[in-house]
Design an enzyme around this catalytic site. Structure first.
Site, PDB file in Angstrom:
ATOM      1  N   GLU A 140       4.168 -10.663   0.359  1.00  0.00           N
ATOM      2  CA  GLU A 140       2.728 -10.398   0.292  1.00  0.00           C
ATOM      3  C   GLU A 140       2.337 -10.162  -1.166  1.00  0.00           C
ATOM      4  O   GLU A 140       2.494  -9.035  -1.678  1.00  0.00           O
ATOM      5  CB  GLU A 140       2.373  -9.148   1.100  1.00  0.00           C
ATOM      6  N   SER A 183      -4.593 -12.278   2.933  1.00  0.00           N
ATOM      7  CA  SER A 183      -5.793 -13.059   3.257  1.00  0.00           C
ATOM      8  C   SER A 183      -5.495 -14.302   4.092  1.00  0.00           C
ATOM      9  O   SER A 183      -6.110 -15.351   3.886  1.00  0.00           O
ATOM     10  CB  SER A 183      -6.566 -13.429   1.980  1.00  0.00           C
ATOM     11  N   GLU A 228       0.839  -1.208   0.000  1.00  0.00           N
ATOM     12  CA  GLU A 228       0.000   0.000   0.000  1.00  0.00           C
ATOM     13  C   GLU A 228       0.873   1.256   0.000  1.00  0.00           C
ATOM     14  O   GLU A 228       0.498   2.284  -0.573  1.00  0.00           O
ATOM     15  CB  GLU A 228      -0.963  -0.041   1.199  1.00  0.00           C
TER      16      GLU A 228
HETATM   17  P1  13P Z   1      -5.097  -9.046   4.605  1.00  0.00           P
HETATM   18  O1  13P Z   1      -4.735 -10.082   5.632  1.00  0.00           O
HETATM   19  O2  13P Z   1      -6.278  -8.200   5.002  1.00  0.00           O
HETATM   20  O3  13P Z   1      -5.197  -9.627   3.234  1.00  0.00           O
HETATM   21  O4  13P Z   1      -3.868  -7.999   4.563  1.00  0.00           O
HETATM   22  C1  13P Z   1      -2.582  -8.487   4.415  1.00  0.00           C
HETATM   23  C2  13P Z   1      -1.638  -7.376   4.618  1.00  0.00           C
HETATM   24  O5  13P Z   1      -1.571  -6.461   3.820  1.00  0.00           O
HETATM   25  C3  13P Z   1      -0.814  -7.391   5.829  1.00  0.00           C
HETATM   26  O6  13P Z   1       0.196  -6.446   5.756  1.00  0.00           O
END
Ligand code: 13P
Length: 254
Positions: free
Chosen positions: A168, A214, A98
């Site tokens: 990730e 997830s 992000e």
């Molecule tokens: P989620 O577990 O909501 O998919 O997010 C993962 C994440 O971005 C952890 O940094």
């Protein structure tokens, strides 16, 4: 033997400091003295100090979600490693997808942050991973390698061994889609090959590599028992005591 590390990235959630404190209290009640896995909580900046007060004298550690790579100065709106240390942080999440996509953070800037965090005694959790388009284009390994080379540039072996990497895949974050355990395992193994090339086998076998995207109680076991997956960086499911606990319980560490 690498110990599993399960971290909650609360992102811009939890709503209020009170809610963050409640969540931390619920986890302390269950896992305050747990040593089988390392547990890390990553609340928003404004809740760091209060969450630290809840987890003080427990085995649970505190992480920030970002950091500016300077100790002080005219950087309106940014937070230095000194403030994070002062709030009791041991870890800091850097290079989250992000941050890379929404805030256009480059590998070079993320590397500056990693270096600065290490210089100030914070353990970086360096996030790497490909987008859906990159995966479809067969670019997963190239992207992961680029993020690793960029993020780790200039670090010593000892620094790399001391930090945490979080793979990730961007398409799995917050979507309910997870990499299959076999796919995740294969990227984690590839990360260790890259680190072996950059450093050596010992460094690659020592650094902990979490999976994120997830992760839920019902897929945690399959993912976290893969040989090269050393824990999870959890978003959505870290926001409730029950779901975060379910991941810890199903981690295979007990
Ligand atoms: P989620 O577990 O909501 O998919 O997010 C993962 C994440 O971005 C952890 O940094």
């Amino acid at each position: 033997m690498r110990k599993l590390i399960i971290a909650g990235n609360w992102k811009m959630n939890a709503g209020t400091v009170d809610a963050a404190v409640q969540l931390a209290r619920g986890l302390v009640a269950k896992y305050g003295q747990t040593t089988a896995v390392d547990i890390v909580l990553g609340p928003p900046y404004t809740a760091l100090r209060e969450v630290k007060a809840v987890i003080a004298n427990t085995r649970i550690a505190l992480s920030a979600q970002n950091m500016y790579p300077k100790t002080d100065g005219a950087y309106t709106g940014e937070i230095s490693p000194l403030f994070l240390k002062d709030c009791g942080c041991q870890y800091v999440i850097l290079g989250h997808s992000e941050r890379r996509t929404i805030f256009k953070e480059s590998n070079a800037f993320i590397n500056e942050k990693v270096q600065c965090a290490l210089a100030h005694g914070l353990i970086p959790i360096l996030c790497i991973g490909e987008t859906e388009q990159e995966r479809e284009d067969g670019q997963t390994e190239a992207v992961v390698e680029d993020h690793l080379r960029g993020g780790l540039a200039g670090l010593t072996k000892e620094q790399v061994k001391s930090m945490v990497i979080a793979y990730e895949p961007v398409w799995a974050i917050g979507t309910g889609k997870t990499a299959t355990p076999a796919d995740a395992q294969s990227v984690h193994a590839f990360c260790r090959e890259v680190i072996t090339g950059l450093y050596d086998r010992d460094t690659a076998e020592t650094v902990r590599i979490q999976y994120g995207g997830s992760v839920k109680p019902d897929n945690a076991k399959e993912l976290l028992t893969q040989p090269d997956i050393d824990g999870a960086l959890v978003g959505g499911a870290s926001l409730k005591v029950d779901s975060f606990s379910g991941i810890i319980e199903n981690s295979g560490a007990f």
